[in-house]
Design a protein around this motif. Structure first.
Motif, PDB file in Angstrom:
ATOM      1  N   THR A  98      -7.642   1.305  -1.539  1.00 40.81           N
ATOM      2  CA  THR A  98      -7.645  -0.075  -0.984  1.00 40.81           C
ATOM      3  C   THR A  98      -8.353  -0.319  -0.008  1.00 40.81           C
ATOM      4  O   THR A  98      -8.657   0.325   1.118  1.00 40.81           O
ATOM      5  N   PRO A  99      -9.495  -1.560  -0.205  1.00 41.07           N
ATOM      6  CA  PRO A  99     -10.340  -1.718   0.959  1.00 41.07           C
ATOM      7  C   PRO A  99      -9.528  -2.020   2.105  1.00 41.07           C
ATOM      8  O   PRO A  99      -8.761  -3.028   2.180  1.00 41.07           O
ATOM      9  N   LEU A 100      -9.866  -1.534   3.489  1.00 40.05           N
ATOM     10  CA  LEU A 100      -9.215  -1.877   4.643  1.00 40.05           C
ATOM     11  C   LEU A 100     -10.267  -2.058   5.748  1.00 40.05           C
ATOM     12  O   LEU A 100     -11.314  -1.268   5.548  1.00 40.05           O
ATOM     13  N   THR A 101     -10.066  -2.857   6.443  1.00 34.82           N
ATOM     14  CA  THR A 101     -10.871  -2.824   7.845  1.00 34.82           C
ATOM     15  C   THR A 101     -10.551  -1.373   8.550  1.00 34.82           C
ATOM     16  O   THR A 101      -9.619  -0.814   8.602  1.00 34.82           O
ATOM     17  N   PRO A 102     -11.674  -1.203   9.594  1.00 32.95           N
ATOM     18  CA  PRO A 102     -11.481  -0.028  10.476  1.00 32.95           C
ATOM     19  C   PRO A 102     -10.092  -0.025  11.183  1.00 32.95           C
ATOM     20  O   PRO A 102      -9.265   1.135  11.336  1.00 32.95           O
ATOM     21  N   MET A 103      -9.519  -1.213  11.704  1.00 27.17           N
ATOM     22  CA  MET A 103      -8.507  -1.201  12.428  1.00 27.17           C
ATOM     23  C   MET A 103      -7.308  -1.041  11.701  1.00 27.17           C
ATOM     24  O   MET A 103      -6.261  -0.304  11.973  1.00 27.17           O
ATOM     25  N   GLN A 104      -7.221  -1.578  10.536  1.00 24.03           N
ATOM     26  CA  GLN A 104      -6.189  -1.449   9.587  1.00 24.03           C
ATOM     27  C   GLN A 104      -5.960  -0.113   8.934  1.00 24.03           C
ATOM     28  O   GLN A 104      -4.854   0.655   8.866  1.00 24.03           O
ATOM     29  N   ARG A 105      -7.263   0.642   8.724  1.00 28.90           N
ATOM     30  CA  ARG A 105      -7.024   2.121   8.410  1.00 28.90           C
ATOM     31  C   ARG A 105      -6.640   3.058   9.545  1.00 28.90           C
ATOM     32  O   ARG A 105      -5.681   3.910   9.159  1.00 28.90           O
ATOM     33  N   SER A 106      -6.832   2.688  10.769  1.00 27.31           N
ATOM     34  CA  SER A 106      -6.330   3.247  11.963  1.00 27.31           C
ATOM     35  C   SER A 106      -4.767   3.350  11.890  1.00 27.31           C
ATOM     36  O   SER A 106      -4.432   4.265  12.542  1.00 27.31           O
ATOM     37  N   LEU A 114       0.909  -1.228   0.077  1.00 29.06           N
ATOM     38  CA  LEU A 114       0.054   0.139  -0.053  1.00 29.06           C
ATOM     39  C   LEU A 114       0.764   1.255  -0.051  1.00 29.06           C
ATOM     40  O   LEU A 114       1.864   1.430   0.813  1.00 29.06           O
ATOM     41  N   ILE A 115       0.695   2.151  -0.839  1.00 31.19           N
ATOM     42  CA  ILE A 115       1.243   3.522  -1.033  1.00 31.19           C
ATOM     43  C   ILE A 115       0.579   4.461  -0.543  1.00 31.19           C
ATOM     44  O   ILE A 115      -0.483   5.024  -0.861  1.00 31.19           O
TER      45      ILE A 115
END
Length: 283
Positions: A237-245, A171-172
């Motif tokens: 990129t689709p991410l879970t809320p935790m990944q995005r945090s 992911l960039i």
């Protein structure tokens, strides 16, 4: 005594804590009760019942490692055993494993243990509160160490394995860096707290080089001799809320105090040494 025999504490118990004649550790539902010098006992902070063998271990223990994480009701160990820990007659050292997440976002700047703590999510706010609870147990005869860990990797948990199982991504997000630490170097820091005459307090446990996450994946792919996954923009990129945090926090965390006061000489000062060693070990 170890509360919470997860990945990091489990590695320490298995690989590093040779200075101790006996280790008592807890899990919510242990499959075994004893192996060599390790006694494994049940403990659930949500339960009113406490195994009497655990209380006996606290009375005999001289070193306590706490890896169990807090929840909405606070720290699970102190919720049930605060009085017993405070009164433990032989206990001289307490090490509490926390996270650099308590600092929140610092816009990519270098920070140390004096930086302002602005946790951006509930998990980190719970950690910060638990840190203070444990630090409050320090006395003239008992040192308390809070180790703020960066992103943990090691055997069974690394980019090499993610590449092999197809879950690795590049992911960039411009200017984004993450801090990381090999589990063996965490074990070094824990041992330094227990075995050396270092001052108690807060220590960042991280390697020398905060780095963009895509660089780690690219390096790991080179070690395996495979093509790295394609670069994908973070926002697409689709991410879970935790990944995005995780990507919402950007900082470069200094380990100078760990090196100076704990005397830790990192076995894996950057991800390159750590990944190369893991690849050589077959991962």
């Amino acid at each position: 005594m170890i509360f919470g025999l997860g990945y990091t504490a489990g590695f320490y118990a298995a690989e590093a804590c040779s200075a101790f004649a006996r280790v008592t550790a807890t899990k919510r539902a242990p499959e075994i009760e004893a192996a060599d010098r390790l006694q494994l006992l049940p403990f659930d902070g949500a339960s009113e019942k406490v195994d009497p063998r655990l209380l006996a271990g606290l009375r005999e223990g001289d070193a306590l490692l706490v890896s169990a994480g807090p929840d909405e009701a606070g720290d699970p160990v102190l919720r049930r055993l605060a009085a017993e820990v405070a009164a433990a007659p032989k206990l001289k050292k307490i090490v509490y494993l926390s996270t650099i997440g308590v600092y929140g976002d610092h816009g990519g700047a270098w920070i140390d243990e004096t930086a302002k703590t602005e946790p951006s999510n509930r998990r980190s706010r719970q950690r910060l509160a638990a840190e203070q609870e444990w630090l409050n147990l320090a006395t003239d005869a008992r040192a308390v160490y809070v180790l703020r860990l960066s992103g943990i990797y090691g055997p069974g948990r690394n980019a090499l394995l993610k590449l092999k199982d197809g879950t690795a991504r590049r992911l960039i997000k411009p200017e984004q860096v993450f801090n990381r630490i090999h589990v063996a170097d965490i074990a070094q820091a824990i041992d330094a707290c227990f075995l050396r005459d270092a001052p108690g307090g807060i220590y960042n446990v991280t390697d020398d080089e905060p780095a963009p996450p895509q660089d780690v994946v690219t390096f790991a792919a080179g070690l395996l001799g495979v093509e790295p996954p394609p670069e994908t923009p973070f926002e697409e990129t689709p991410l879970t809320p935790m990944q995005r945090s995780f990507y919402g926090e950007n900082k470069r965390v200094s380990n100078a105090r760990m090196k100076r006061d704990l005397g830790v000489a990192l076995a894996f000062p950057t991800y390159r040494e750590g990944m190369a060693a893991l690849a050589a070990q077959g991962e």
